[in-house]
Scaffold this motif. Structure first.
Motif, PDB file in Angstrom:
ATOM      1  N   UNK A   1      -2.369   7.610 -25.952  1.00 37.66           N
ATOM      2  CA  UNK A   1      -1.887   6.799 -24.837  1.00 37.66           C
ATOM      3  C   UNK A   1      -2.889   5.699 -24.545  1.00 37.66           C
ATOM      4  N   UNK A   2      -2.425   4.441 -24.436  1.00 40.23           N
ATOM      5  CA  UNK A   2      -3.307   3.313 -24.180  1.00 40.23           C
ATOM      6  C   UNK A   2      -3.710   3.293 -22.715  1.00 40.23           C
ATOM      7  N   UNK A   3      -5.029   3.255 -22.489  1.00 43.14           N
ATOM      8  CA  UNK A   3      -5.552   3.227 -21.127  1.00 43.14           C
ATOM      9  C   UNK A   3      -6.883   2.500 -21.124  1.00 43.14           C
ATOM     10  N   UNK A   4      -7.084   1.676 -20.097  1.00 38.84           N
ATOM     11  CA  UNK A   4      -8.362   1.011 -19.920  1.00 38.84           C
ATOM     12  C   UNK A   4      -8.989   1.498 -18.621  1.00 38.84           C
ATOM     13  N   UNK A   5     -10.300   1.624 -18.600  1.00 40.66           N
ATOM     14  CA  UNK A   5     -10.995   2.115 -17.414  1.00 40.66           C
ATOM     15  C   UNK A   5     -11.229   1.005 -16.379  1.00 40.66           C
ATOM     16  N   UNK A   6     -10.586  -0.138 -16.561  1.00 37.14           N
ATOM     17  CA  UNK A   6     -10.700  -1.250 -15.614  1.00 37.14           C
ATOM     18  C   UNK A   6      -9.886  -0.930 -14.363  1.00 37.14           C
ATOM     19  N   UNK A   7     -10.446  -1.259 -13.199  1.00 38.18           N
ATOM     20  CA  UNK A   7      -9.752  -1.016 -11.926  1.00 38.18           C
ATOM     21  C   UNK A   7      -8.951  -2.239 -11.521  1.00 38.18           C
ATOM     22  N   UNK A   8      -7.749  -1.987 -11.012  1.00 41.84           N
ATOM     23  CA  UNK A   8      -6.908  -3.058 -10.473  1.00 41.84           C
ATOM     24  C   UNK A   8      -7.651  -3.713  -9.306  1.00 41.84           C
ATOM     25  N   UNK A   9      -7.527  -5.043  -9.134  1.00 41.28           N
ATOM     26  CA  UNK A   9      -8.279  -5.740  -8.077  1.00 41.28           C
ATOM     27  C   UNK A   9      -8.099  -5.110  -6.702  1.00 41.28           C
ATOM     28  N   UNK A  59      -2.438 -14.412  -6.732  1.00 42.28           N
ATOM     29  CA  UNK A  59      -1.291 -14.517  -7.641  1.00 42.28           C
ATOM     30  C   UNK A  59      -1.763 -14.719  -9.072  1.00 42.28           C
ATOM     31  N   UNK A  60      -2.703 -15.637  -9.255  1.00 42.83           N
ATOM     32  CA  UNK A  60      -3.205 -15.903 -10.597  1.00 42.83           C
ATOM     33  C   UNK A  60      -3.969 -14.693 -11.148  1.00 42.83           C
ATOM     34  N   UNK A  61      -4.699 -14.009 -10.263  1.00 43.16           N
ATOM     35  CA  UNK A  61      -5.421 -12.807 -10.685  1.00 43.16           C
ATOM     36  C   UNK A  61      -4.442 -11.725 -11.131  1.00 43.16           C
ATOM     37  N   UNK A  62      -3.340 -11.573 -10.404  1.00 43.12           N
ATOM     38  CA  UNK A  62      -2.326 -10.590 -10.765  1.00 43.12           C
ATOM     39  C   UNK A  62      -1.670 -10.932 -12.092  1.00 43.12           C
ATOM     40  N   UNK A  63      -1.275 -12.192 -12.262  1.00 40.91           N
ATOM     41  CA  UNK A  63      -0.615 -12.607 -13.513  1.00 40.91           C
ATOM     42  C   UNK A  63      -1.526 -12.364 -14.705  1.00 40.91           C
ATOM     43  N   UNK A  64      -2.811 -12.703 -14.556  1.00 42.15           N
ATOM     44  CA  UNK A  64      -3.773 -12.474 -15.635  1.00 42.15           C
ATOM     45  C   UNK A  64      -3.895 -10.993 -15.954  1.00 42.15           C
ATOM     46  N   UNK A  65      -3.978 -10.161 -14.907  1.00 43.00           N
ATOM     47  CA  UNK A  65      -4.101  -8.714 -15.095  1.00 43.00           C
ATOM     48  C   UNK A  65      -2.855  -8.155 -15.771  1.00 43.00           C
ATOM     49  N   UNK A  66      -1.679  -8.627 -15.377  1.00 42.71           N
ATOM     50  CA  UNK A  66      -0.413  -8.165 -15.954  1.00 42.71           C
ATOM     51  C   UNK A  66      -0.336  -8.515 -17.435  1.00 42.71           C
ATOM     52  N   UNK A  67      -0.726  -9.744 -17.795  1.00 43.53           N
ATOM     53  CA  UNK A  67      -0.734 -10.151 -19.211  1.00 43.53           C
ATOM     54  C   UNK A  67      -1.680  -9.262 -20.015  1.00 43.53           C
ATOM     55  N   UNK A  69      -2.583  -6.230 -19.490  1.00 43.00           N
ATOM     56  CA  UNK A  69      -2.075  -4.859 -19.629  1.00 43.00           C
ATOM     57  C   UNK A  69      -0.758  -4.812 -20.401  1.00 43.00           C
ATOM     58  N   UNK A  70      -0.200  -5.986 -20.721  1.00 44.42           N
ATOM     59  CA  UNK A  70       1.057  -6.080 -21.483  1.00 44.42           C
ATOM     60  C   UNK A  70       2.192  -5.309 -20.801  1.00 44.42           C
ATOM     61  N   UNK A  71       2.319  -5.538 -19.485  1.00 41.32           N
ATOM     62  CA  UNK A  71       3.369  -4.856 -18.732  1.00 41.32           C
ATOM     63  C   UNK A  71       3.105  -3.371 -18.643  1.00 41.32           C
ATOM     64  N   UNK A  72       4.076  -2.562 -19.066  1.00 40.44           N
ATOM     65  CA  UNK A  72       3.975  -1.106 -18.985  1.00 40.44           C
ATOM     66  C   UNK A  72       3.023  -0.493 -20.007  1.00 40.44           C
ATOM     67  N   UNK A  73       2.555  -1.279 -20.971  1.00 40.17           N
ATOM     68  CA  UNK A  73       1.918  -0.715 -22.163  1.00 40.17           C
ATOM     69  C   UNK A  73       0.580  -0.037 -21.912  1.00 40.17           C
ATOM     70  N   UNK A  74      -0.276  -0.626 -21.073  1.00 43.83           N
ATOM     71  CA  UNK A  74      -1.649  -0.143 -20.947  1.00 43.83           C
ATOM     72  C   UNK A  74      -1.930   0.284 -19.512  1.00 43.83           C
ATOM     73  N   UNK A 173       7.060  -1.830 -14.718  1.00 38.23           N
ATOM     74  CA  UNK A 173       7.962  -2.920 -15.072  1.00 38.23           C
ATOM     75  C   UNK A 173       7.325  -3.744 -16.184  1.00 38.23           C
ATOM     76  N   UNK A 174       8.160  -4.312 -17.028  1.00 39.60           N
ATOM     77  CA  UNK A 174       7.681  -5.247 -18.043  1.00 39.60           C
ATOM     78  C   UNK A 174       7.973  -6.696 -17.643  1.00 39.60           C
TER      79      UNK A 174
END
Length: 199
Positions: A1-9, A59-67, A69-74, A173-174
């Motif tokens: 399972x793909x997971x990163x130890x980075x915390x959401x802002x 907003x820009x921070x969220x969009x960058x974070x979403x990209x 993580x590739x949506x649901x993938x990571x 969501x993707x």
């Protein structure tokens, strides 16, 4: 399972909504009585982070974070501001042999008890005690929540822990469906996150 130890802002998660969710099937009989079937023994958290976005920078921070993580993938870490600490939590009792203990948090309501396994403790927040005395003779696996002692705690030693923890989540969501409110600004009604369960 793909997971990163980075915390959401944290500046976005602070304004989010959500919390624990259980799964229960309710069957109502012909006379109005209920049969309740518990599908999950442990809760699975859900969140909506849309309400935490208050600036174009976020907003820009969220969009960058979403990209990234590739949506649901990571999956990633998320701070649930309503429940992120454990104080003097008993995690085990020594037996002169065992050296690895799992961080947990126990929720007690009178005679009812619910044990939550903690997989994502926060760096530099974990403190371990043997019979109430702090010890440094251990290591922490911050990816699994396991505590490993350099030597087994003595028989009947009560092992307690105080720590902060994150929730492992992923986007549920993707698709980021933005509403363009004004020139240069946009908003969302729902950006769902769901807790990731590890075997």
């Amino acid at each position: 399972m793909s997971f990163t130890e980075i915390r959401f802002p944290e500046n976005i998660s602070y304004g989010s909504t959500g919390g624990p969710e259980f799964s229960t099937d309710i069957v109502t009989t012909h006379n109005g009585c209920e049969q309740r079937n518990i599908n999950w023994s442990c809760a699975r958290a859900r969140y909506n982070i849309a309400y935490g976005i208050r600036s174009n920078e976020q907003i820009q921070e969220l969009i960058t974070f979403f990209h990234a993580r590739k949506g649901k993938a990571i999956g990633f870490r998320f701070k649930d501001w309503s429940d992120f600490t454990a104080i003097n939590q008993e995690i085990g009792i020594g037996n002169n042999e065992k050296i690895i203990f799992q961080l947990i948090k126990i929720y007690i309501s009178e005679k009812d008890k619910h044990v939550r396994v903690i997989k994502k403790p926060v760096h530099d927040t974990v403190k371990i005690y043997l019979n109430g005395a702090e010890t440094k003779k251990y290591s922490v696996n911050y990816s699994t929540g396991e505590i490993t002692f350099t030597k087994p705690p003595v028989k009947d030693a009560i092992i307690t822990a105080s720590f902060e923890f994150d929730i492992p989540v992923r986007f549920d969501t993707d698709y980021l469906n933005a509403s363009i409110d004004n020139y240069g600004s946009c908003s969302w009604n729902n950006i769902p996150l769901v807790e990731v369960k590890f075997s």
